[in-house]
Write a protein that holds these residues in place. Structure first.
Motif, PDB file in Angstrom:
ATOM      1  N   ASN A 257       0.859  -1.182   0.000  1.00 19.38           N
ATOM      2  CA  ASN A 257       0.000   0.000   0.000  1.00 19.38           C
ATOM      3  C   ASN A 257       0.894   1.230   0.000  1.00 19.38           C
ATOM      4  O   ASN A 257       1.562   1.520   0.992  1.00 19.38           O
ATOM      5  N   PHE A 258       0.905   1.938  -1.126  1.00 19.14           N
ATOM      6  CA  PHE A 258       1.766   3.116  -1.267  1.00 19.14           C
ATOM      7  C   PHE A 258       1.016   4.420  -1.020  1.00 19.14           C
ATOM      8  O   PHE A 258       1.619   5.498  -1.096  1.00 19.14           O
ATOM      9  N   GLN A 267      10.013   1.670  -8.193  1.00 17.87           N
ATOM     10  CA  GLN A 267      10.083   0.265  -8.588  1.00 17.87           C
ATOM     11  C   GLN A 267      10.439  -0.592  -7.377  1.00 17.87           C
ATOM     12  O   GLN A 267      11.154  -0.155  -6.475  1.00 17.87           O
ATOM     13  N   TYR A 268       9.922  -1.806  -7.370  1.00 16.62           N
ATOM     14  CA  TYR A 268      10.299  -2.751  -6.326  1.00 16.62           C
ATOM     15  C   TYR A 268      10.467  -4.134  -6.942  1.00 16.62           C
ATOM     16  O   TYR A 268       9.910  -4.436  -7.998  1.00 16.62           O
ATOM     17  N   SER A 269      11.221  -4.974  -6.269  1.00 14.41           N
ATOM     18  CA  SER A 269      11.392  -6.363  -6.682  1.00 14.41           C
ATOM     19  C   SER A 269      11.385  -7.241  -5.443  1.00 14.41           C
ATOM     20  O   SER A 269      11.837  -6.828  -4.370  1.00 14.41           O
ATOM     21  N   LEU A 299       9.267  -8.394 -10.390  1.00 11.31           N
ATOM     22  CA  LEU A 299       9.698  -7.009 -10.583  1.00 11.31           C
ATOM     23  C   LEU A 299       8.526  -6.204 -11.100  1.00 11.31           C
ATOM     24  O   LEU A 299       7.819  -6.624 -12.030  1.00 11.31           O
ATOM     25  N   GLU A 300       8.313  -5.007 -10.514  1.00  6.83           N
ATOM     26  CA  GLU A 300       7.166  -4.188 -10.922  1.00  6.83           C
ATOM     27  C   GLU A 300       7.478  -2.716 -10.733  1.00  6.83           C
ATOM     28  O   GLU A 300       8.075  -2.305  -9.726  1.00  6.83           O
ATOM     29  N   SER A 307      -1.788   0.818  -4.743  1.00 12.45           N
ATOM     30  CA  SER A 307      -1.542  -0.490  -4.148  1.00 12.45           C
ATOM     31  C   SER A 307      -1.249  -1.495  -5.246  1.00 12.45           C
ATOM     32  O   SER A 307      -1.644  -1.311  -6.401  1.00 12.45           O
ATOM     33  N   CYS A 308      -0.564  -2.571  -4.888  1.00 17.20           N
ATOM     34  CA  CYS A 308      -0.266  -3.655  -5.823  1.00 17.20           C
ATOM     35  C   CYS A 308       0.069  -4.892  -5.011  1.00 17.20           C
ATOM     36  O   CYS A 308       0.217  -4.840  -3.790  1.00 17.20           O
TER      37      CYS A 308
END
Length: 400
Positions: A257-258, A267-269, A299-300, A307-308
């Motif tokens: 949750n950003f 970006q995050y992995s 990776l996204e 959110s993702c």
């Protein structure tokens, strides 16, 4: 000539403490119509299970005075006395062709003596043995390997011993919590369409079924774990994972949750990793680095994302976490984040805007990167399920 075929009917994967059953067939392949051949004779045959240990000399420092089991036999015509089971006459695990140390072996079992096979005749013998509970699981790491094999030895009179090896995989249940209910209670949902056995009490069920029931209960419990992801500039996101204990073949699912973050995340992995650490007493060099292996990565890009989520499957062919005197294997989720140093304005679309507007991202953004490791626990699964992806077939054959 005699053809020997060994087959594990249930598959090549077993839990420690489970019974291994193997059918061993000896066949004289010559046609019974042929008049130029005679019967074939075998003096004896026996079988046993053993676990071989292999270590990388550049990473593992084994004691100088090794156990006598590590001495490789130089003769292929005699049987070597068993060091583990002195009451048994011999052991097959140290015959020529097997390198490394024999960590454990079961007592050899004689299949027959003085077998005579006429042309076209075959005979099948059944071998069964319990996989020792005190052994390590099957493991092929960067520094250490544990390999299980069923070895069948047979010999003609005045001829060398011939060995047939059938490799298989062993899963070990370590660190199972105590059940929160009496042992005689059901730990799996009852099926109203099946007849109850022994009064419906679970206490008399086979050990494998009880172990699988406890494994299912342990890995099915869900309790959200919340983590605030921050760096030195502020809060980045909130992370939620529903459990930290998994079994082989499960999917690891987590959500980010950003929306409440102070720092934009570009970006995050997330990587599923295993850590293979040599115990301090066996390290080649003090402070030796841990060997890390990756088993999946997600990776996204997440700029302007509220959110993702991610989903990482645990492969069925990896080794669950375990620990021995020489090596320890642990599991973790490795996170890497790329964040902007300055706030980034999101694109704005006016409600009464009639023309198409194209928004382009910034050409240059100053970023920070940081990582975080979350330990998790990986347990075995049903051996029948793991057999579908096993590199072993559970069947092997030789001609002697």
């Amino acid at each position: 000539m005699i053809e020997v075929v060994a087959s594990m009917a249930r598959g090549p994967v077993f839990l420690a403490g489970e019974v291994v059953e193997c059918l061993i067939t000896f066949t004289n392949p010559m046609s019974h119509l042929s008049t130029s051949v005679s019967s074939e004779m075998l003096a004896w045959a026996s079988a046993q299970i053993h676990c071989q240990f292999h270590a990388s000399e550049s990473r593992v420092a084994l004691p100088t005075q090794r156990n006598k089991q590590d001495v490789q036999a130089e003769s292929d015509t005699v049987l070597i006395p068993s060091r583990v089971y002195q009451q048994q006459p011999f052991s097959l695990c140290r015959l020529t062709g097997e390198r490394g140390q024999c960590m454990l072996d079961t007592p050899p079992k004689i299949l027959f003596c003085d077998l005579r096979l006429d042309p076209g005749e075959s005979k099948t013998y059944s071998y069964s043995e319990v996989v020792p509970n005190d052994g390590p699981p099957s493991f092929r790491g960067q520094s250490v390997k544990y390999v299980y094999k069923l070895t069948i030895g047979c010999q003609r009179v005045n001829s060398p011993i011939k060995l047939l090896r059938v490799p298989f995989r062993v899963l070990v249940l370590h660190g199972m919590p105590e059940p929160p209910f009496p042992q005689d209670e059901e730990v799996a949902p009852s099926n109203p369409f099946l007849e109850e056995e022994d009064g419906g009490r679970r206490g008399d069920a086979r050990p494998l079924e009880r172990a699988l029931d406890m494994l299912m209960i342990t890995t099915s419990r869900r309790c959200p774990h919340l983590f605030n992801i921050t760096n030195m500039r502020g809060k980045v996101a909130k992370f939620c994972i529903f459990k930290i204990v998994y079994r082989l073949g499960e999917d690891i699912i987590g959500t980010f949750n950003f929306s409440d973050g102070d720092i934009p995340c570009l970006q995050y992995s997330v990587s599923l990793q295993s850590e293979e650490e040599i115990q301090p007493g066996y390290q080649r060099r003090p402070g030796q680095a841990v060997s890390v292996s990756g088993h999946g990565r997600h990776l996204e890009s997440c700029l302007h994302t509220a959110s993702c989520h991610f989903s990482l499957p645990i492969p069925l062919n990896v080794t669950p976490g375990f620990s021995t005197d020489i090596v320890a294997l642990r599991w973790r989720l490795h996170f890497e984040f790329v964040t902007a140093r300055e706030p980034t304005e999101p694109p704005v679309v006016l409600q009464n805007q009639s023309e198409v507007t194209v928004w382009s991202g910034a050409e240059h953004v100053d970023v920070d990167t940081f990582s975080w490791d979350l330990p998790i626990k990986v347990l075995p699964t049903n051996p029948a399920l793991a057999s579908f992806v096993s590199q072993f077939t559970g069947t092997n054959s030789i001609q002697i």
